[in-house]
Enzyme design. Structure first.
Site: not given
Ligand code: CP
Length: 324
Positions: A57-58, A86, A107, A140
């Site tokens: 999703r993110t 490397k 992420r 998050h």
């Molecule tokens: N809610 C969320 O962060 O989903 P993903 O891990 O799929 O990005």
């Protein structure tokens, strides 16, 4: 707003502005003319999506948000294809991105990595905004943003988020979505928070000390059935057992005390909403999806628009959207 690194950057005014901006962009996009206009707003900008921890999703909602605003994108999702194999450091890898792109959306499994990157880039002659799409077990911020946007829309006819009771359920020790939303809920008046988890996955003092300092009312609970009749929103989360090796925890808990099923969903109040950041496992039965109180698929859609609003704010085109 330049970087988006953690929830501490969002006060109530900014949360409301981003929600209103998301609504405005969403409305504009409903016509072809509006959608074409939005896609010209940031067509001179490019973003790197550096997602080295799994995401559906993110990643996709940021990609879609960039597309809506006309930004071109590239991604790195697998470091086995990068010069990190490397021996290049992650810092040098990300600094390389800043030579080509105008924003880095990332992420990472390491806590504070987004801030480390932002601090490093700020000292270079080509700093670019860094957006944290989830880092470590604690932060998050853009998920919390979309959750606030969803709660705000859900309670639009019921006085907004103020004075509501919200329960977080599941792996709260390592669930960065619940922990981030808990912090943003402190920006609202008299919101009571319930933390429903087995002892070994219960929310920790890092979050609770913030609530204590701010005089926020909360309860620690060990069974979902005790809170369902009380709350305005229940926010379920999955077991975060990807951290098990590191934490040396037993990766199991009694799911029936921490899940929403057709048997117990009837305990929820009529106007309550059911949330989940997804992905889910067994925390919410599939039959619950058709319950009108279930808003977790709306959260997914809202996430794209909240991220459109965030990108518009970071790149300074929010006034143009507001003036349409
Ligand atoms: N809610 C969320 O962060 O989903 P993903 O891990 O799929 O990005």
């Amino acid at each position: 707003m330049y970087h988006c690194l953690d929830t501490s950057q969002f006060d109530r005014r900014l949360l409301e502005e981003i929600s209103e901006l998301a609504d405005a962009a969403r409305f504009i996009s409903k016509s072809k003319e509006g959608a074409d206009w939005l896609s010209g707003l940031l067509s001179h900008k490019r973003a790197m999506l550096y997602f080295v921890q799994p995401s559906t999703r993110t990643y996709l909602s940021f990609l879609s948000a960039c597309q809506i605003l006309g930004m071109q994108t590239a991604d790195v999702r697998d470091t086995s294809t990068s010069s990190e194999v490397k021996g290049e450091t992650e810092l040098d890898t990300v600094r390389t991105f800043s030579s080509y792109y105008d924003a880095i959306i990332m992420r990472h499994y390491k806590a504070n990595f987004a801030r480390e990157i932002a601090d490093m880039l700020d000292k270079t002659n080509r700093p670019v905004p860094v957006i944290n799409g989830g880092a470590g077990k604690d932060q998050h911020p853009t998920q919390a943003l979309l959750d606030i946007y969803t709660l705000r829309k859900s309670f639009e006819q019921r006085g907004g988020i103020d004075h509501k009771k919200i329960a977080f359920v599941g792996d709260l020790m390592r669930g960065r979505t619940a922990r981030s939303l808990s912090r943003l809920l402190t920006r609202f008046e008299n919101v009571k928070q319930y933390f429903v988890a087995p002892d070994f996955l219960q929310i920790d003092s890092g979050v609770l000390s913030v609530l204590d300092r701010l005089g926020i009312s909360y309860e620690l609970v060990d069974d979902i059935h005790k809170v369902l009749p009380e709350v305005d929103a229940v926010y379920l989360t999955r077991l975060q057992d990807e951290w098990d090796d590191q934490d040396k925890t037993a990766g199991h808990y009694f799911i029936e005390n921490y899940a929403l099923t057709m048997e117990n969903v009837g305990l929820l109040r009529q106007h309550a909403v059911i949330m989940h950041p997804l992905p889910r496992r067994q925390e919410i039965s599939y039959e619950v999806d058709s319950d009108p109180r279930a808003v977790y698929w709306r959260q997914v859609r809202n996430g794209m628009w909240a991220r459109v609003a965030l990108l518009a704010k970071i790149f300074g085109v929010e006034q143009e959207i507001k003036q349409v």
